[in-house]
Design an enzyme around this catalytic site. Structure first.
Site, PDB file in Angstrom:
ATOM      1  N   ARG A  51       0.824  -1.217   0.000  1.00 40.54           N
ATOM      2  CA  ARG A  51       0.000   0.000   0.000  1.00 40.54           C
ATOM      3  C   ARG A  51       0.856   1.264   0.000  1.00 40.54           C
ATOM      4  NH1 ARG A  51      -4.191  -1.974   4.650  1.00 40.54           N
ATOM      5  NH2 ARG A  51      -5.476  -3.263   3.301  1.00 40.54           N
ATOM      6  N   CYS A  52       1.861   1.268  -0.793  1.00 34.87           N
ATOM      7  CA  CYS A  52       2.821   2.369  -0.835  1.00 34.87           C
ATOM      8  C   CYS A  52       2.770   3.025  -2.212  1.00 34.87           C
ATOM      9  CB  CYS A  52       4.222   1.806  -0.568  1.00 34.87           C
ATOM     10  SG  CYS A  52       5.566   3.007  -0.623  1.00 34.87           S
ATOM     11  N   ALA A  53       3.108   4.298  -2.276  1.00 33.69           N
ATOM     12  CA  ALA A  53       3.172   4.981  -3.568  1.00 33.69           C
ATOM     13  C   ALA A  53       4.219   4.337  -4.479  1.00 33.69           C
ATOM     14  CB  ALA A  53       3.487   6.458  -3.360  1.00 33.69           C
TER      15      ALA A  53
END
Length: 172
Positions: A51-53
Site C-alpha cells: 500500500r505504498c506509492a
C-alpha cells in the site's frame, strides 16, 4: 605469538564476513530462503509494501528479474510493515502481488527491516554499512562475493541506469 594472534584475528574476521550473508528468511511460499544458496550470484534485496506509492515498482522488479535471471541474478522481495503500509497477512500479500503484478520472484514473509526487531540480515546490513531502509522499496545489491555492492533509496526505479549498471558490472 604476535604473528599467531594476528593470523587468528584475520581468520576470525574472514569467517565473520563470509557468514554475513548466510541469512535465512522465511519464504512466503513456505519453507526457507537461504541467501547462502545464491552465493556467487548478485542478489537485489528490496523491502516492499503493498500500500505504498512505490508499490508499482513491483513491475520494474519483475522486469529486472526477468532481464537478468538467466545470468544468475536474483531479486528478493521482503514485504515489511515497518512503515504501516503492508497488508495484514502473507496470504493477502501473495495474492495481491500475483493478481496485480504477476510476480514470480522470491519473496519472504512480512519481515521487520528496522530497529531492534529487524531481521538479522538488516541488522547485519546496518552494522556493516550504516544503511537502514528509510522507507519502502529501498534496494540493497549484494555482490557475488557476499559484500554489499550498492544501496539505492526508494526513488531508484528498478530498471534505471544506476541500478542496471551496478547489476551488469557484477555479471561481467
Amino acid at each position: 605469538m604476535r604473528i599467531f594472534l594476528t593470523a587468528i584475528f584475520i581468520s576470525i574476521a574472514g569467517l565473520a564476513h563470509a557468514a554475513a550473508t548466510d541469512h535465512v528468511f522465511a519464504s512466503i511460499d513456505g519453507g526457507e530462503i537461504n541467501l547462502a544458496d545464491w552465493r556467487g550470484q548478485p542478489v537485489l534485496v528490496v523491502n516492499t509494501a503493498s500500500r505504498c506509492a512505490y508499490t508499482p515498482q513491483y513491475d520494474g522488479l519483475q522486469d529486472l528479474y526477468d532481464t537478468y535471471r538467466a545470468d544468475g541474478f536474483v531479486v528478493l522481495a521482503v514485504p515489511s510493515n515497518d512503515f504501516r503500509q503492508e497488508l495484514a497477512s502473507e496470504e493477502q500479500v501473495k495474492d495481491f502481488c500475483a493478481v496485480n503484478f504477476d510476480l514470480d520472484l522470491p519473496m519472504t514473509i512480512i519481515t521487520p527491516v528496522r530497529g531492534s526487531e529487524a531481521h538479522p540480515f538488516y541488522r547485519w546490513l546496518k552494522a556493516e554499512t550504516g544503511f537502514e531502509p528509510g522507507w519502502n522499496f529501498n534496494k540493497v545489491l549484494i555482490g557475488p562475493d557476499g559484500r554489499v555492492a550498492a544501496t539505492f533509496g526508494s526513488n531508484a526505479r528498478p530498471m534505471s541506469r544506476p541500478v542496471t549498471s551496478a547489476i551488469t558490472s557484477l555479471l561481467e
